[in-house]
Design a protein around this motif. Structure first.
Motif, PDB file in Angstrom:
ATOM      1  N   THR A 287       0.845  -1.192   0.000  1.00  0.00           N
ATOM      2  CA  THR A 287       0.000   0.000   0.000  1.00  0.00           C
ATOM      3  C   THR A 287       0.879   1.239   0.000  1.00  0.00           C
ATOM      4  O   THR A 287       1.763   1.365   0.856  1.00  0.00           O
ATOM      5  N   PRO A 288       0.657   2.168  -0.925  1.00  0.00           N
ATOM      6  CA  PRO A 288       1.480   3.373  -0.938  1.00  0.00           C
ATOM      7  C   PRO A 288       1.315   4.185   0.349  1.00  0.00           C
ATOM      8  O   PRO A 288       0.247   4.187   0.970  1.00  0.00           O
TER       9      PRO A 288
ATOM     10  N   HIS B 181       6.201  -7.660 -14.670  1.00  0.00           N
ATOM     11  CA  HIS B 181       5.665  -6.469 -15.327  1.00  0.00           C
ATOM     12  C   HIS B 181       4.315  -6.074 -14.729  1.00  0.00           C
ATOM     13  O   HIS B 181       4.020  -4.880 -14.584  1.00  0.00           O
ATOM     14  N   ALA B 182       3.507  -7.069 -14.371  1.00  0.00           N
ATOM     15  CA  ALA B 182       2.215  -6.770 -13.750  1.00  0.00           C
ATOM     16  C   ALA B 182       2.408  -6.111 -12.389  1.00  0.00           C
ATOM     17  O   ALA B 182       1.697  -5.157 -12.036  1.00  0.00           O
ATOM     18  N   ARG B 183       3.381  -6.604 -11.603  1.00  0.00           N
ATOM     19  CA  ARG B 183       3.649  -6.011 -10.294  1.00  0.00           C
ATOM     20  C   ARG B 183       4.197  -4.589 -10.442  1.00  0.00           C
ATOM     21  O   ARG B 183       3.827  -3.686  -9.688  1.00  0.00           O
ATOM     22  N   LEU B 184       5.080  -4.405 -11.400  1.00  0.00           N
ATOM     23  CA  LEU B 184       5.633  -3.066 -11.625  1.00  0.00           C
ATOM     24  C   LEU B 184       4.531  -2.075 -11.992  1.00  0.00           C
ATOM     25  O   LEU B 184       4.468  -0.967 -11.450  1.00  0.00           O
ATOM     26  N   GLU B 185       3.661  -2.474 -12.894  1.00  0.00           N
ATOM     27  CA  GLU B 185       2.588  -1.582 -13.321  1.00  0.00           C
ATOM     28  C   GLU B 185       1.615  -1.295 -12.187  1.00  0.00           C
ATOM     29  O   GLU B 185       1.206  -0.137 -11.982  1.00  0.00           O
ATOM     30  N   ALA B 186       1.257  -2.325 -11.422  1.00  0.00           N
ATOM     31  CA  ALA B 186       0.311  -2.130 -10.320  1.00  0.00           C
ATOM     32  C   ALA B 186       0.900  -1.206  -9.255  1.00  0.00           C
ATOM     33  O   ALA B 186       0.205  -0.322  -8.725  1.00  0.00           O
TER      34      ALA B 186
ATOM     35  N   LEU C 103       3.346   1.070  -9.611  1.00  0.00           N
ATOM     36  CA  LEU C 103       3.512   2.432 -10.115  1.00  0.00           C
ATOM     37  C   LEU C 103       2.174   3.159 -10.208  1.00  0.00           C
ATOM     38  O   LEU C 103       2.043   4.307  -9.746  1.00  0.00           O
ATOM     39  N   THR C 104       1.176   2.516 -10.781  1.00  0.00           N
ATOM     40  CA  THR C 104      -0.115   3.189 -10.940  1.00  0.00           C
ATOM     41  C   THR C 104      -0.784   3.462  -9.598  1.00  0.00           C
ATOM     42  O   THR C 104      -1.411   4.509  -9.418  1.00  0.00           O
ATOM     43  N   SER C 105      -0.629   2.552  -8.629  1.00  0.00           N
ATOM     44  CA  SER C 105      -1.241   2.799  -7.320  1.00  0.00           C
ATOM     45  C   SER C 105      -0.556   3.958  -6.603  1.00  0.00           C
ATOM     46  O   SER C 105      -1.210   4.740  -5.898  1.00  0.00           O
ATOM     47  N   THR C 106       0.752   4.098  -6.787  1.00  0.00           N
ATOM     48  CA  THR C 106       1.472   5.207  -6.171  1.00  0.00           C
ATOM     49  C   THR C 106       1.066   6.532  -6.804  1.00  0.00           C
ATOM     50  O   THR C 106       0.829   7.536  -6.114  1.00  0.00           O
ATOM     51  N   ILE C 107       0.970   6.540  -8.135  1.00  0.00           N
ATOM     52  CA  ILE C 107       0.520   7.743  -8.829  1.00  0.00           C
ATOM     53  C   ILE C 107      -0.901   8.102  -8.423  1.00  0.00           C
ATOM     54  O   ILE C 107      -1.209   9.271  -8.122  1.00  0.00           O
ATOM     55  N   ASP C 108      -1.775   7.109  -8.392  1.00  0.00           N
ATOM     56  CA  ASP C 108      -3.175   7.356  -8.023  1.00  0.00           C
ATOM     57  C   ASP C 108      -3.278   7.921  -6.613  1.00  0.00           C
ATOM     58  O   ASP C 108      -4.100   8.819  -6.357  1.00  0.00           O
ATOM     59  N   ALA C 109      -2.467   7.410  -5.682  1.00  0.00           N
ATOM     60  CA  ALA C 109      -2.517   7.891  -4.300  1.00  0.00           C
ATOM     61  C   ALA C 109      -2.119   9.362  -4.224  1.00  0.00           C
ATOM     62  O   ALA C 109      -2.757  10.163  -3.525  1.00  0.00           O
TER      63      ALA C 109
END
Length: 347
Positions: free
Chosen positions: A10-11, A241-246, A248-254
């Motif tokens: 969790t970010p 790649h799925a973990r990296l994308e998840a 990164l996007t969750s950190t950006i979204d937060a």
């Protein structure tokens, strides 16, 4: 005995508008002269195949007589000269450098930077965890420090030198070239170029092995061989790649959520200065055109490591690329695997 499932990721996110306003008062970069990529190919340092993948036109390379302190202190002096914030207000100095082999042994570089800018800092520290996300990490940390103290300003400096025999800047990985340089920002309570709205960070320790050292005779640091070994023994590339994308996007979204903005509101996303092929992964994920990045600038410098985002911010400021109300997203990603994001609003 089987290992229990790794804890959920969790970010950690901070709303920097919840307290007194914090601003990027100034930014500056110290970049050595750029060597055209065509020259590196001509002298055999770099392959045409890798150049076609990365897409850079030049790479900044320091003279052998230059030190990491020379670059870092020059960037710090430029940043402090560009602001009305008194040096005596800078009570925290954070220095970021991910490649330790060009550092003088047992020497406190952040304290030396503080001396060079005449800062009577109470807190001088260095981040050196091999992650190119560490520059944005340090900005977020500086923001935290200003939130909980009565300090008025902080200086964050990030930079690196990449030299043989410790590393071959051109042949670690075909997707990027390491460049020499440093960049700095002054974070202040006084009104500045852009307000710091939010920050978010995340680490996925299950991917730490992606950069674990493995035997190789190809080059001093072979990032490609390290990743290949991880894929063969630890985790399938699709899962990585799925973990990296998840992550990164969750950190950006937060970070965006706390700032009260969406990706559609972002004028510029300041990404790591990885090559053009790697960059496309970000563009596809974020669903933005390359025109909303600083690739036109990065192509002329290559990847200076943790200072990429501050260097790009300097470029935007110096070239009047943004107007009042524009949102700038700083995105760091690097070894660890680590992710760090900061949201700015131009004043």
């Amino acid at each position: 005995m089987a290992q229990p499932p790794f804890p959920a990721l969790t970010p950690s996110a901070t709303d920097f508008t919840a307290g007194a306003a914090l601003y990027i008062a100034s930014a500056a970069a110290e970049l050595p002269p750029a060597l055209p990529v065509a020259d590196a190919i001509r002298d055999g340092s770099y392959s045409q195949e890798s150049a076609d993948i990365a897409g850079y036109s030049a790479v900044t390379i320091a003279e052998e007589s230059s030190t990491i302190f020379d670059l870092a202190s020059a960037a710090a002096l430029s940043a402090t000269a560009r602001t009305t914030v008194p040096s005596t207000d800078i009570r925290s100095v954070l220095f970021v450098s991910v490649f330790p082999f060009t550092h003088p042994a047992l020497y406190n570089i952040p304290a030396a930077i503080a001396e060079s800018v005449r800062s009577p800092c109470a807190f001088a520290t260095q981040l050196s965890n091999a992650s190119c996300a560490a520059g944005v990490d340090a900005l977020v940390m500086a923001g935290h420090r200003l939130l909980v103290t009565d300090e008025r300003a902080a200086l964050v400096v990030a930079g690196d030198l990449w030299r043989q025999p410790h590393i071959d800047r051109f042949n670690c990985n075909p997707n990027f070239v390491f460049a020499d340089g440093a960049a700095a920002v002054v974070l202040s309570r006084d009104v500045g170029y852009a307000r710091l709205l939010s920050g978010a960070t995340l680490t996925d320790p299950t991917l730490s092995g992606l950069h674990a050292d493995v035997p190789t005779a190809r080059t001093p640091v072979d990032i490609t061989a390290r990743a290949r070994a991880f894929f063969e023994t630890r985790m399938d590339p699709d899962e990585v790649h799925a973990r990296l994308e998840a992550a990164l996007t969750s950190t950006i979204d937060a970070a965006l959520s706390l700032a009260g903005v969406s990706m559609d509101d972002v004028a510029y996303a300041l990404l790591p200065a990885i090559g053009r092929t790697f960059l496309q992964r970000y563009l596809d994920m974020l669903k933005i055109p390359i025109s909303r990045t600083t690739w036109d600038y990065y192509a002329t410098t290559s990847h200076i490591g943790p200072g990429d985002q501050f260097s790009a911010l300097t470029y935007l400021m110096d070239n009047d690329r943004c107007g009042s109300g524009d949102v700038i997203l700083l995105i760091g990603e690097g070894v660890g695997f680590q992710f760090s994001v900061a949201v700015l609003e131009v004043q």
